[in-house]
Each structure stands twice: as structure tokens, then as C-alpha cells.
Write a protein that holds these residues in place. Structure first.
Motif, PDB file in Angstrom:
ATOM      1  N   LEU A 264      47.101  84.383  46.720  1.00  0.00           N
ATOM      2  CA  LEU A 264      48.352  84.050  47.444  1.00  0.00           C
ATOM      3  C   LEU A 264      48.761  85.518  47.870  1.00  0.00           C
ATOM      4  N   ASP A 265      49.449  85.454  48.899  1.00  0.00           N
ATOM      5  CA  ASP A 265      50.191  86.787  49.278  1.00  0.00           C
ATOM      6  C   ASP A 265      51.664  86.643  48.874  1.00  0.00           C
ATOM      7  N   GLU A 266      52.277  87.585  49.201  1.00  0.00           N
ATOM      8  CA  GLU A 266      53.596  87.791  49.125  1.00  0.00           C
ATOM      9  C   GLU A 266      54.412  86.785  49.639  1.00  0.00           C
ATOM     10  N   ALA A 267      54.262  86.343  50.556  1.00  0.00           N
ATOM     11  CA  ALA A 267      55.095  85.076  51.296  1.00  0.00           C
ATOM     12  C   ALA A 267      54.571  83.929  51.003  1.00  0.00           C
ATOM     13  N   GLY A 268      53.649  83.713  50.036  1.00  0.00           N
ATOM     14  CA  GLY A 268      53.426  82.297  49.596  1.00  0.00           C
ATOM     15  C   GLY A 268      52.156  81.662  50.043  1.00  0.00           C
ATOM     16  N   ASN A 269      51.539  82.478  50.940  1.00  0.00           N
ATOM     17  CA  ASN A 269      50.578  81.703  51.689  1.00  0.00           C
ATOM     18  C   ASN A 269      49.105  81.788  50.831  1.00  0.00           C
TER      19      ASN A 269
ATOM     20  N   GLY B  99      51.720  74.057  52.470  1.00  0.00           N
ATOM     21  CA  GLY B  99      50.249  73.272  52.454  1.00  0.00           C
ATOM     22  C   GLY B  99      49.911  73.361  53.640  1.00  0.00           C
ATOM     23  N   ALA B 100      50.323  73.765  54.887  1.00  0.00           N
ATOM     24  CA  ALA B 100      49.690  73.387  56.144  1.00  0.00           C
ATOM     25  C   ALA B 100      48.654  74.676  56.394  1.00  0.00           C
ATOM     26  N   PRO B 101      47.614  74.073  57.139  1.00  0.00           N
ATOM     27  CA  PRO B 101      46.637  75.319  57.613  1.00  0.00           C
ATOM     28  C   PRO B 101      47.101  75.841  58.699  1.00  0.00           C
ATOM     29  N   ILE B 102      47.087  77.257  58.559  1.00  0.00           N
ATOM     30  CA  ILE B 102      47.830  78.089  59.641  1.00  0.00           C
ATOM     31  C   ILE B 102      46.687  79.148  60.111  1.00  0.00           C
ATOM     32  N   GLY B 103      45.631  79.418  59.399  1.00  0.00           N
ATOM     33  CA  GLY B 103      44.672  80.439  59.951  1.00  0.00           C
ATOM     34  C   GLY B 103      43.440  80.294  59.318  1.00  0.00           C
TER      35      GLY B 103
ATOM     36  N   LEU C 269      42.163  78.954  40.552  1.00  0.00           N
ATOM     37  CA  LEU C 269      43.506  78.731  40.280  1.00  0.00           C
ATOM     38  C   LEU C 269      44.361  79.960  40.745  1.00  0.00           C
ATOM     39  N   ALA C 270      45.748  80.024  40.825  1.00  0.00           N
ATOM     40  CA  ALA C 270      46.381  80.962  41.166  1.00  0.00           C
ATOM     41  C   ALA C 270      47.914  80.615  41.116  1.00  0.00           C
ATOM     42  N   PHE C 271      48.724  81.441  40.650  1.00  0.00           N
ATOM     43  CA  PHE C 271      50.226  81.360  40.711  1.00  0.00           C
ATOM     44  C   PHE C 271      50.991  81.564  41.905  1.00  0.00           C
ATOM     45  N   SER C 272      52.044  80.843  42.280  1.00  0.00           N
ATOM     46  CA  SER C 272      52.916  81.135  43.461  1.00  0.00           C
ATOM     47  C   SER C 272      53.581  82.546  43.077  1.00  0.00           C
ATOM     48  N   PRO C 273      54.093  83.274  44.253  1.00  0.00           N
ATOM     49  CA  PRO C 273      54.679  84.318  43.924  1.00  0.00           C
ATOM     50  C   PRO C 273      55.809  84.719  42.779  1.00  0.00           C
ATOM     51  N   ASP C 274      56.465  83.620  42.575  1.00  0.00           N
ATOM     52  CA  ASP C 274      57.461  83.703  41.573  1.00  0.00           C
ATOM     53  C   ASP C 274      57.105  82.964  40.398  1.00  0.00           C
ATOM     54  N   GLU C 275      55.746  82.679  40.196  1.00  0.00           N
ATOM     55  CA  GLU C 275      55.079  82.080  39.080  1.00  0.00           C
ATOM     56  C   GLU C 275      55.781  80.770  38.688  1.00  0.00           C
ATOM     57  N   SER C 276      56.445  80.045  39.466  1.00  0.00           N
ATOM     58  CA  SER C 276      56.993  78.681  39.480  1.00  0.00           C
ATOM     59  C   SER C 276      56.009  77.522  39.383  1.00  0.00           C
TER      60      SER C 276
ATOM     61  N   PHE D  59      41.432  93.882  57.169  1.00  0.00           N
ATOM     62  CA  PHE D  59      42.905  94.366  56.852  1.00  0.00           C
ATOM     63  C   PHE D  59      43.736  93.409  57.307  1.00  0.00           C
ATOM     64  N   VAL D  60      44.929  92.972  56.716  1.00  0.00           N
ATOM     65  CA  VAL D  60      45.649  91.967  57.115  1.00  0.00           C
ATOM     66  C   VAL D  60      46.928  92.539  57.345  1.00  0.00           C
ATOM     67  N   HIS D  61      48.022  92.030  57.624  1.00  0.00           N
ATOM     68  CA  HIS D  61      49.540  92.314  57.792  1.00  0.00           C
ATOM     69  C   HIS D  61      50.545  91.599  56.582  1.00  0.00           C
ATOM     70  N   THR D  62      49.975  91.725  55.521  1.00  0.00           N
ATOM     71  CA  THR D  62      50.532  90.889  54.367  1.00  0.00           C
ATOM     72  C   THR D  62      50.081  91.638  53.138  1.00  0.00           C
ATOM     73  N   ARG D  63      50.809  91.436  52.202  1.00  0.00           N
ATOM     74  CA  ARG D  63      50.203  91.948  50.852  1.00  0.00           C
ATOM     75  C   ARG D  63      49.938  90.798  49.670  1.00  0.00           C
ATOM     76  N   GLY D  64      48.813  91.069  48.998  1.00  0.00           N
ATOM     77  CA  GLY D  64      48.683  90.254  48.062  1.00  0.00           C
ATOM     78  C   GLY D  64      49.616  90.306  46.902  1.00  0.00           C
ATOM     79  N   CYS D  65      49.401  89.050  46.092  1.00  0.00           N
ATOM     80  CA  CYS D  65      50.602  89.027  44.892  1.00  0.00           C
ATOM     81  C   CYS D  65      50.159  90.009  43.761  1.00  0.00           C
ATOM     82  N   ALA D  66      50.940  90.730  42.938  1.00  0.00           N
ATOM     83  CA  ALA D  66      50.458  91.273  41.968  1.00  0.00           C
ATOM     84  C   ALA D  66      49.741  90.376  40.923  1.00  0.00           C
TER      85      ALA D  66
END
Length: 328
Positions: A256-261, A282-286, A204-211, A319-326
Motif C-alpha cells: 500500500l501507499d500512504e494514500a491507502g491505494n 477497492g475500485a481499480p484505478i490504474g 497480505l498488507a496493512f492499511s496505512p493506519d494499521e486498522s 518511479f511514481v508520485h506517491t510513497r509506500g507505507c513504512a
């Protein structure tokens, strides 16, 4: 410690997953399933094997103050520690009560799901262990599996049956409560069921805005990840299908990362094992291919841009070009 004492992750001890680092960039193990994933890939960063020798690795969590990662080796009844400075691996806790999922609370304390003791605990800064939850309405929990902490300090965890179904990842026991998702509020000393009827809730995990709260339904056919709206009073809306897997595909833990992936531990089988990445629709991208199933992941490092992947037998990172959610 088995498979890690020599400090050489490219060496393959007996009965361990074979591994060879990519000889060139970009690493072919990191694949774009959609062009939108290209922005998250680093041309000159490849998948690294950090450690081996686990029986079933789970629950990675990063501690920036100590520059280390903790993760569970459930059947070996221990929590391991990987040190960023030295690359060494040591035993952090043994026995661990067959610890599974781990996370940090907003004060930097370790929060752990324990199959063996059928509880969720918090490790205080001085090493004392505080029980967050071990039962509800007079009955014991089943085997808490994965856990996240919301920005308000509440602790959310899943409670399937996996740890009491046999003696490999816990102890055989009878279930006393339906499988469910719980919300614990340590400040108030309360524990509430927030979702029932999900067939074997797992990661389980929250979306970046926890909604939204995303939950793996690991015994649905086909397996899926559902999304629940998070209400202001701490309850959840009805689960709605978010990701439905193809036959044979098995999601587990994710962050999740900060972009919501969603970066999801994935398997089981060649071409599926590793980490599958989905966008916020919800679409697979990588895909990050590994030679074994990945059970769970965590973002860490100085900028939360290093993805740690707990495979069945080994620990990997990229290493990836995004940051994980706090809080993940």
C-alpha cells in the motif's frame, strides 16, 4: 548469474522475456483506469527492466541503508540482490530454503518465509538466522508464503500449501495444519492463529493506519482480496470481501501507499499481467503493463517512491508520485 551477468537489462538472453524500453514519455505501459490515478503518474518516468534470469521472482524488499533490493527466485533456491549504485545483481543467499516472501522489521532486519524449511526466519545484523516460527501446537507449518511487520514489532504471515504440493518450489510433504494467517510476537515468544477458513491465504498488507489487514484469498472462485479489522488485542475481525476479480485474473502479493491505494501483483494473461492499482474503496484505478505476470511488489528508493515489481522471469521498477507505507 543467469541473465544478469552482463549488466544490460535490455538484452534478451535465451529463454527470457523480450523487453524494449518505451521510446517516449509518457510510457504507454502505465495506464489510468480512472482519472484519479493520473495524480500518481509521472509524465517523464517509464517502466525499467533491472534484471532477468529468474524462474519465479517473488518477495522484493528494499534496504535503504545499503541502497539495494533483495528478492527471491524460489525454484532456483536463492535470494538475489540488486544494487542501486551499480545496477549489478549478485546472489545474496543460496540455498535459501526456497525462500518466498520477504520484508524488514522495524530494526532493519530481513524477515523471510521459507518454503523448504517450512518456517519464518529473521536475519540478524551479524548474519545469524533466528527462527521466528516453524510450527504451532506441536505441528509443523505448511509453507509460509508472505509476511509483513506491524509497527509494534509483531510479524504477520500467511501459511498456504503451495511449497509442499510438489518439488519445484519446495519439497513434497503432508500438511499437518490447516491453512491460516499467523501473528508472531518475538518479544514475547508467542505465535497465534489470527485467521482460518481463508482458502489459500497468500499476499497480505496493512492499511496505512494499521486498522485493516488485507489478505489475498488465492484459491477462492472467483479469487479475491478480503479485509479484516485489526483489533487492539492483536486479533482480527471476520474477513469481508474487498476486491473480487474477474474470471482469469489472479492477484498475488501487494503493498500500500500512504494514500491507502493497493499496488497488486497481477495476471495471468495479456492485458492483465503486471500491477493493478486499487483505491481505498477497492475500485481499480490504474494498471502497469508488463510482458509477464508480476508476483509481488515493494516500494523503495530514497523517498519510497520507486515501485519494484518482481515478475516471473525479471525485475522491473517505475518511479511514481506517491510513497509506500513504512514497513512494507
Amino acid at each position: 548469474m543467469t541473465g544478469a551477468s552482463d549488466g544490460d537489462p535490455n538484452r534478451t538472453p535465451r529463454n527470457e522475456t523480450p523487453w524494449e524500453s518505451s521510446p517516449r514519455y509518457p510510457d504507454r505501459r502505465i495506464r489510468s483506469l480512472d482519472p484519479s490515478f493520473d495524480r500518481y503518474r509521472l509524465m517523464n518516468a517509464g517502466v525499467e527492466k533491472l534484471a532477468g534470469g529468474t524462474r519465479w521472482g517473488e518477495g522484493p524488499v528494499w534496504f535503504g541503508a545499503h541502497r539495494c533490493l533483495l528478492w527471491s527466485d524460489i525454484p532456483n533456491n536463492r535470494i538475489l540482490r540488486w544494487d542501486e549504485e551499480t545496477g549489478g545483481v549478485t546472489v545474496f543467499r543460496r540455498p535459501s530454503n526456497f525462500a518466498n516472501g520477504n520484508t524488514r522489521d522495524r530494526e532493519g532486519r530481513l524477515v523471510t518465509c521459507e518454503h523448504g524449511a517450512r518456517r519464518v526466519t529473521r536475519t540478524e545484523h551479524d548474519g545469524r538466522i533466528t527462527v521466528i516460527a516453524d510450527g504451532h501446537e506441536g505441528r509443523r507449518l505448511n509453507s509460509p508464503n508472505d509476511v509483513v511487520v506491524k509497527s509494534d514489532g509483531t510479524i504477520w504471515f500467511t501459511d498456504p500449501l503451495f511449497g509442499i504440493l510438489g518439488d519445484y518450489e519446495g519439497d513434497t510433504a503432508e500438511s499437518e495444519r490447516p491453512m491460516a494467517v499467523y501473528r508472531a510476537d518475538p518479544a514475547r515468544g508467542t505465535l497465534a492463529v489470527v485467521a482460518e477458513g481463508i482458502n489459500a491465504p497468500n499476499g497480505l498488507a496493512f492499511s496505512p493506519d494499521e486498522s485493516l489487514l488485507y489478505i489475498v484469498e488465492s484459491r477462492a472462485e472467483p479469487r479475491r482480496i478480503v479485509a479484516c479489522a485489526v483489533r487492539g488485542d492483536g486479533t482480527l475481525g471476520e474477513p469481508r470481501p474487498f476486491i473480487t476479480t474477474a474470471p482469469g485474473e489472479t492477484p498475488d502479493g501487494f503493498r500500500l501507499d500512504e494514500a491507502g491505494n493497493l499496488w497488486c501483483g497481477w495476471g495471468m494473461g495479456e492485458g492483465m499481467d503486471g500491477v493493478r492499482v486499487f483505491n481505498s474503496a477497492g475500485a481499480p484505478i490504474g494498471q502497469i503493463d508488463l510482458p509477464e505476470r508480476a508476483a509481488n511488489v515493494a516500494f523503495g528508493g530514497r523517498h519510497r517512491n520507486r515501485l519494484f515489481m518482481a515478475g516471473s522471469r525479471s525485475l522491473y521498477s517505475v518511479f511514481v508520485h506517491t510513497r509506500g507505507c513504512a514497513g512494507g
